[in-house]
Design an enzyme around this catalytic site. Structure first.
Site, PDB file in Angstrom:
ATOM      1  N   GLU A   1       0.832  -1.197   0.000  1.00 44.27           N
ATOM      2  CA  GLU A   1       0.000   0.000   0.000  1.00 44.27           C
ATOM      3  C   GLU A   1       0.872   1.255   0.000  1.00 44.27           C
ATOM      4  OE1 GLU A   1      -2.289  -0.634   3.502  1.00 44.27           O
ATOM      5  OE2 GLU A   1      -3.084  -2.531   2.767  1.00 44.27           O
TER       6      GLU A   1
ATOM      7  N   ALA B   1      -5.611  -4.088   0.922  1.00 44.59           N
ATOM      8  CA  ALA B   1      -6.074  -5.421   1.334  1.00 44.59           C
ATOM      9  C   ALA B   1      -4.854  -6.261   1.676  1.00 44.59           C
ATOM     10  CB  ALA B   1      -6.887  -6.073   0.205  1.00 44.59           C
ATOM     11  N   GLU B   2      -4.636  -6.469   2.972  1.00 44.13           N
ATOM     12  CA  GLU B   2      -3.407  -7.121   3.411  1.00 44.13           C
ATOM     13  C   GLU B   2      -3.328  -8.590   3.004  1.00 44.13           C
ATOM     14  OE1 GLU B   2      -3.745  -3.359   5.450  1.00 44.13           O
ATOM     15  OE2 GLU B   2      -5.190  -5.000   5.207  1.00 44.13           O
TER      16      GLU B   2
ATOM     17  N   PHE C   1       1.270  -0.846   8.335  1.00 39.82           N
ATOM     18  CA  PHE C   1       1.440  -0.801   9.781  1.00 39.82           C
ATOM     19  C   PHE C   1       1.206  -2.210  10.335  1.00 39.82           C
ATOM     20  CE2 PHE C   1       0.394   3.593   8.852  1.00 39.82           C
ATOM     21  CZ  PHE C   1       1.221   4.312   9.693  1.00 39.82           C
TER      22      PHE C   1
ATOM     23  N   ILE D   1      -1.927  -5.976  10.081  1.00 40.20           N
ATOM     24  CA  ILE D   1      -1.434  -7.199   9.443  1.00 40.20           C
ATOM     25  C   ILE D   1      -2.411  -8.360   9.602  1.00 40.20           C
ATOM     26  CG2 ILE D   1      -0.198  -8.204  11.418  1.00 40.20           C
ATOM     27  CD1 ILE D   1       2.118  -8.784   9.436  1.00 40.20           C
TER      28      ILE D   1
ATOM     29  N   HIS E   1      -1.737   2.371  15.824  1.00 37.08           N
ATOM     30  CA  HIS E   1      -0.461   2.664  15.181  1.00 37.08           C
ATOM     31  C   HIS E   1       0.704   2.437  16.137  1.00 37.08           C
ATOM     32  CE1 HIS E   1      -3.381   4.810  12.672  1.00 37.08           C
ATOM     33  NE2 HIS E   1      -2.528   4.635  11.691  1.00 37.08           N
TER      34      HIS E   1
END
Length: 792
Positions: free
Chosen positions: A479, A521-522, A545, A549, A592
């Site tokens: 991303e 979209a991880e 980040f 995940i 974060h």
């Protein structure tokens, strides 16, 4: 009128909702095979040049299973006739494979009852659709990413009955997994059948990555050349410009997000992927109308651009073969992906471990039995005089004998050796903990003097740039990692290169084929990386980040890390996942600031790296990029541009072996074992302990968490007899708990005080800086632990 191919679609002629019940086929514009033949069938799109071969149909008198399968060396494809009709010999060939598949199922059921195998899942009712797919495509040329019900497909591609029984008994000679996977978890490097897992829909993203890799090698064929001193020496690459990737899925699994992510990427990139939905109406006990809005997946996907669509009677071998051949032609012509929705029946229960009589009515089960594709084709062969009753009996008896012999051979085959369990958890060819990965930084030339010191961010970017120049198989995506997706903007803008700008300039230098943005979209990011990596590429992906995940965790745990082990070394997936991690951001808050590395160090097969300074980040990342294992490379956000740990550029070949800790400060009184952002905080505490209390504290920076340097820990603890394990994650169940437990277990007699942990509170990280400081471990916490331990 029958369905027709028009503008790349085989479409239903009426809009009524279809609930996947046997009496509803005509609502979709389906017609019985007799009516299709009377009307001339569907118009057939010719395959692209080079996409067809000669028919491999055996003569009706032949009984051998071996003559009907295709191997990688003699793979060929049936030609799809313009009328939609298969020749008599082709119909017999279909029947041979379908009958063999059913008889293998039945023999496995018998073996399960005898406790000679331990699980059974069948293809009964799917055979016509699966054989059609195997016959329309090329084993060893095209690529196949199947699911666990695809027995007839794999037989058509060239796997044998004995191959399947060897897996069912868990024999050492099981060619798919060496006894490591359940039955029906297919794998064949020779046939290009990528190792299958039990997970649902994950394979769809692998297929996308497999197709992307094939396209990349076709565009940059020089990148397929073997390299020396890295993973490329052990990956043989083969590719074809018109290859197709087939992935199969049950209709129940189309509810998974990864299915939709795969469709999106295949559509956007116009990839040559055929998505074959084998719709038997049930996801175990959940009927299709409860699983899929409207009860029909074709209606939901119909507006994806660039797709060829076909919705067919999957119990009809001709309709199935015709549609899949047309889909393959569409893909080979570079027009985009294809979606084939085949309506099948499930003749047996979901698996032998359950009984569908608990949730399906007798009438429904009997209606499905009437549409059994095996019985339908058998009756047709007799009715049309293609085989006489005696010919049919001879054919079936020959296959029965082969299946019985194959089962007997498998049951008596040797079992895997216990000593072989660890084999293929990691690469057997390239050991990243070895001295081959220990190199020294380049010295500055006398004429240039001392080199300027760079931040961790600078040296990570420099390593990526060096290795991309060296290795054309490396691609970088994630991303926001590109400079700009719309390349024309780069004429007037600087470019982004990641939210932390660690990939800045890479797209500008290496182009959009090698550095590009992914969807948000991880799972998509990591799932595609699996497909890239099994074909010999080195995907370097970024999860923006660590906190986000988790959608990719399933792909990491159940696919990426286990690919080599579950295929018994047949496939490997040495991807690198870069992940910014951690807190201390002054306002990072819940989403974060997360740590959670212990969840990944818990995964066998995955290397986990966590540098604390610029030089280590550069050397360890280079090792990750050259090694042959999947690596999670954790980068602490707070350390990216900290004054601590800056270093001069060490040159393009600087590497650090995995599993080698660094003694960042020697000491004799107390040992601190730590990593990441706790390293500079431990050093601050150690300096104060010496200055204010005359305590000499040794600080060990682990650098890699899996593997970790137990020898360095043991040597230090035996010297100081007091140890603190410090980590940023929550104190309970964190990574440090394992280190502390092992010290107590193996070094108890060397200790003069209890093992102490310093870590975060068992809480989330708060936004308010005062709260954040209280939650996360600080230098003062470490100092008080040092003092308490010394005074114990």
């Amino acid at each position: 009128m029958p369905s027709k191919i028009a503008t790349g679609h085989i479409r239903a002629t009426t809009p009524e909702v279809f609930h996947n019940r046997p009496d509803c086929y005509n609502r979709l514009g389906y017609f019985p095979p007799e009516q299709q033949r009377e009307s001339g069938g569907m118009a057939m799109a010719k395959a692209a040049s080079g996409s067809k071969g000669n028919s491999t149909a055996a003569s009706p008198a032949s009984t051998s299973l071996e003559t009907s399968g295709s191997s990688a060396s003699n793979a060929s494809v049936m030609e799809a006739p313009a009328t939609g009709a298969l020749s008599p010999a082709q119909l017999v060939d279909f029947y041979r494979l379908m009958y063999a598949s059913r008889k293998i199922d039945d023999r496995e059921i018998m073996l399960k009852r005898q406790q000679k195998i331990f699980f059974q899942v069948s293809a009964a009712g799917h055979e016509a659709l699966q054989v059609a797919a195997g016959k329309a495509l090329r084993p060893g040329y095209d690529w196949f990413v199947p699911y666990y019900r695809d027995r007839a497909l794999c037989l058509a591609l060239g796997m044998t009955a004995e191959d399947m029984f060897l897996q069912a008994v868990g024999a050492a000679a099981d060619p798919s997994s060496g006894g490591r996977q359940m039955p029906n978890h297919w794998s064949s490097a020779d046939l290009n059948i990528v190792s299958t897992s039990s997970s649902t829909a994950t394979q769809a993203l692998h297929a996308v990555g497999v197709a992307e890799a094939g396209r990349y090698f076709s565009k940059f064929p020089e990148s397929a050349a073997k390299g020396e001193g890295d993973y490329r020496a052990f990956h043989d690459v083969h590719f074809h410009g018109d290859e197709v990737v087939l992935t199969t899925i049950g209709e129940g699994s189309t509810s998974q997000g990864e299915f939709w992510e795969a469709l999106s990427s295949a559509s956007n990139l116009k990839l040559p992927v055929i998505f074959l939905v084998e719709d038997n109406g049930y996801a175990i006990s959940v009927p299709v109308e409860a699983n899929t809005p409207g009860g029909n997946i074709s209606r939901l996907v119909a507006n994806f651009p660039n797709f060829f669509f076909a919705e067919i009677d999957g119990t009809d071998p001709e309709a199935s073969f015709e549609a899949i051949s047309a889909a393959a032609a569409h893909c080979r012509a570079g027009k985009g992906p294809a979606f084939i929705h085949g309506h099948c029946v499930r003749i047996y229960s979901h698996s032998f471990s359950e009984d569908d009589k608990y949730y399906r009515s007798r009438a429904e089960r009997e209606a499905d039995a009437m549409r059994d594709p095996l019985h339908k084709l058998q009756m047709r062969l007799l009715r049309e005089g293609i085989l006489s009753p005696s010919d049919l009996e001879t054919l079936e008896q020959g296959i029965d004998g082969e299946v019985a012999t194959a089962a007997a051979n498998a049951v008596s085959a040797p079992l895997p050796a216990i000593a072989g369990i660890p084999k293929h958890i990691y690469s057997e060819d390239l050991d990243p903990t070895s001295a081959a990965f220990a190199t020294e930084p380049e010295a500055a030339a006398p004429s240039t003097g001392k080199r300027a010191e760079k931040t961790m961010a600078d040296l990570i970017n420099a390593c990526l740039r060096d290795e991309m120049r060296r290795d054309p198989r490396i691609i970088v995506y994630g991303e926001d990692v590109a400079d700009a997706t719309r390349e024309e903007a780069l004429k007037e803008v600087k470019g982004k290169g990641g939210v932390f700008q660690l990939t800045a300039g890479l797209q500008t230098e290496f182009g959009s084929a090698r550095v590009f943005n992914s969807p948000l979209a991880e799972a998509n990011i990591v799932g595609r990386a699996v497909g890239y990596a099994v074909r010999g590429m080195k995907p370097v992906v970024e999860i923006q980040f660590f906190d986000y995940i988790w959608p990719a965790f399933h792909q990491i745990r159940n696919e990426l890390s286990v690919m080599r082990w579950r295929s018994n070394g047949g496939f490997r997936a040495p991807a690198v996942i870069r992940v910014p991690i951690g807190g201390y951001l002054t306002g990072g808050s819940i989403y974060h600031s997360q740590s959670g590395e212990s969840l990944f160090t818990h995964i066998p097969g995955l290397r986990v790296v966590f540098p604390s300074n610029a030089l280590d980040a550069n050397g360890l990342l280079r090792t990750a990029l050259r090694c042959d294992d999947p690596v999670m490379f954790l980068e602490h956000k707070r350390l990216y541009r900290e004054p601590y740990g800056r270093a001069a550029y060490p040159g393009p070949d600087y590497m650090i072996p995995f599993g080698k800790a660094a003694i960042t400060r020697p000491g004799t009184d107390v040992t601190i074992v730590t990593y990441g952002a706790l390293v500079p905080r431990a050093l601050q505490a150690a300096q104060r302990a010496e200055r204010e209390h005359n305590i000499q504290t040794e600080v060990i920076d682990l650098r890699t968490l899996s593997p970790y340097d137990w020898e360095a820990i043991a040597m230090s603890v035996k010297k100081t007899s007091r140890v603190i394990v410090a980590y940023e994650d929550t104190r309970s169940w964190g990574y440090g708990a394992e280190i502390a437990a092992r010290i107590a277990d193996e070094l108890f007699e060397d200790l003069d005080a209890p093992v102490k942990r310093v870590a975060a509170m068992d809480s989330f990280v708060a936004y308010q800086p005062v709260l954040e400081d209280a939650i996360l471990p600080q230098p003062e916490d470490l100092l008080q632990a040092i003092i308490a331990l010394k005074n114990f």
